[in-house]
Design a protein around this motif. Sequence first.
Motif, PDB file in Angstrom:
ATOM      1  N   PRO A 192      -2.931   2.724  -7.012  1.00 27.11           N
ATOM      2  CA  PRO A 192      -3.816   2.596  -5.781  1.00 27.11           C
ATOM      3  C   PRO A 192      -5.292   2.860  -6.107  1.00 27.11           C
ATOM      4  O   PRO A 192      -5.402   3.787  -7.088  1.00 27.11           O
ATOM      5  N   HIS A 193      -6.286   2.502  -5.609  1.00 30.19           N
ATOM      6  CA  HIS A 193      -7.596   3.108  -5.740  1.00 30.19           C
ATOM      7  C   HIS A 193      -7.753   4.420  -5.296  1.00 30.19           C
ATOM      8  O   HIS A 193      -6.962   5.062  -4.299  1.00 30.19           O
TER       9      HIS A 193
ATOM     10  N   LEU B 169       0.892  -1.274  -0.156  1.00 28.13           N
ATOM     11  CA  LEU B 169      -0.124  -0.057  -0.025  1.00 28.13           C
ATOM     12  C   LEU B 169       0.934   1.122  -0.060  1.00 28.13           C
ATOM     13  O   LEU B 169       0.723   2.217  -0.896  1.00 28.13           O
TER      14      LEU B 169
ATOM     15  N   ALA C 155       2.249   1.946  -3.431  1.00 26.98           N
ATOM     16  CA  ALA C 155       1.391   1.978  -4.224  1.00 26.98           C
ATOM     17  C   ALA C 155       1.070   3.749  -4.304  1.00 26.98           C
ATOM     18  O   ALA C 155       0.977   4.224  -5.312  1.00 26.98           O
ATOM     19  N   VAL C 156       0.974   4.339  -3.111  1.00 25.25           N
ATOM     20  CA  VAL C 156       0.688   5.606  -2.943  1.00 25.25           C
ATOM     21  C   VAL C 156       1.898   6.308  -2.944  1.00 25.25           C
ATOM     22  O   VAL C 156       1.930   7.827  -3.211  1.00 25.25           O
TER      23      VAL C 156
ATOM     24  N   LEU D  61      -8.330   5.189  -1.796  1.00 22.95           N
ATOM     25  CA  LEU D  61      -7.146   5.167  -0.821  1.00 22.95           C
ATOM     26  C   LEU D  61      -6.419   6.292  -1.007  1.00 22.95           C
ATOM     27  O   LEU D  61      -5.903   6.784   0.151  1.00 22.95           O
TER      28      LEU D  61
ATOM     29  N   LEU E  19      -8.381  -2.026  -2.627  1.00 20.13           N
ATOM     30  CA  LEU E  19      -7.482  -0.996  -2.164  1.00 20.13           C
ATOM     31  C   LEU E  19      -6.328  -0.747  -3.326  1.00 20.13           C
ATOM     32  O   LEU E  19      -5.979   0.353  -3.534  1.00 20.13           O
ATOM     33  N   ILE E  20      -5.934  -1.471  -3.945  1.00 22.15           N
ATOM     34  CA  ILE E  20      -5.094  -1.481  -5.310  1.00 22.15           C
ATOM     35  C   ILE E  20      -5.755  -1.981  -6.662  1.00 22.15           C
ATOM     36  O   ILE E  20      -6.601  -2.999  -6.311  1.00 22.15           O
TER      37      ILE E  20
END
Length: 475
Positions: free
Chosen positions: A190-191, A111, A114-115, A194, A173-174
């Motif tokens: 990332p979604h 996570l 991803a961000v 999120l 979440l992803i």
Amino acid sequence: MLPAKHADELRRALEALEAVVALRLAERCSYAIRTTDPRQAGQALLSRPLGHPGKDGIPGREGDGHPGAHDEGISGVDGEGIPGLDAYGDDGPLAVLVRRCSLSPAEALTLAAAVAPEFDEKFAVYYGLLGDRPGVTQLTGEVVRTLTARTFAGRLAARELLGPHGRLRGMRLIELDADDAGTLAGRVRPHPGLVALLTGQARAEPEQSAGFPAARLHTTHTMADLIVPAEARRQLAAVLDRIRHAERVLDEWGFARRHDGVRGTLALFHGPPGTGKSMAAAVIARAAGRTAYRVDLAALVSKYIGETEKNLAGVFDRAEEEDCILVFDEADAIFGRRTEVSDARDRYANQEVSYLLQRVERHRGVVILTTNLLGNLDRAFARRIDLQVEFPAPGIAERLALWRNVLPPALPVADGVDFAALAERYPLTGAEIRDAVLDAAYLAAADGQVVTAGYLVSGIHAAFAKNGRTPPRAG
């Protein structure tokens, strides 16, 4: 805007990620040859081991690039060289998400990875260095595998972590883009929800549509405005306690780790029309500090095979992303008893109900159903209900409280109006009393006068007529 404390937790999470990046780059130094020559690059890739035996399996010297040489810079490092969950703070958005979703250290690191480019573009450069595909400077499934695993067993686990049934993708979440080069060659994104959560930004509210058949449920009322019997109030308090204390019971006390199917809460509010079921659902959401969406069952059910499931999935996915409460009014219309199969339409209708039962059972959030006809609910579905609240027709005492409660403080009411007599004479629900007072207020406003007993009686008769009922005769 994100509070300073939460921003600091996010910064520390990205620093922990950067330490992992440094570790992985150091581990690759012993075999990687950075070159633009395709032949040499290919030789470097072929020299890469399938996986190290682990931090303690290879003795490391400071700066030699072996596992163990650079782990000291990562708090709570595990056998794969990634930080423990303490790297994500205590109560910031990321820490709460990690705890609420019971994420593993590898999932939490994914996570963060991803961000990370949302906050500093240098992470895209890092990902390019960690990847072995020329010209690719983005987070891919392969880079996630490199970040989260140094052993061969860890590399195998990374495939499950990024799989369609893993928590990160299952909870939206992803997202992992498809790529012809391989399952993990696609980009990991990332979604949007999120990113909004971690940056303290409000996500745009979805508009009601065929693809999202639900609308935001608003209310100006509080728990004090609910006029219900003592038993119903006790049951509503139990629903609110489930929502407020879920994190402690499920995560801190470990129920979610020991038992399946305990994360979601399914409540049923049943009783005659107009007794406050929908209002209570909105009040519960407001008291819990949650957003509530009322699902439009008519829009949900599609004549096209498969569309109902698709529409429902969109609503539930959004609810899980934002930790919202879903409210299904007149739930017996779609969660009702399954019919005997006489044609393809009946068979498909029953398949819809079965899908709904399964989807609600898997839901990790709060669902509130309201129904006027308790006996019409599907029995299999009724067994899944955690809490039931009965909203009976109000008695004389409740009706008097409702009459007094619905009057706005600024409403001009004539002296001598006997609300106790109105409550005793007319068996109205809360919704009907509200409508009667509203009609009386408009009559008074049109005549430039105050609300009189006559205007109220006129409004009462209109409320009876609207619901196909006959008011009791004067006597």
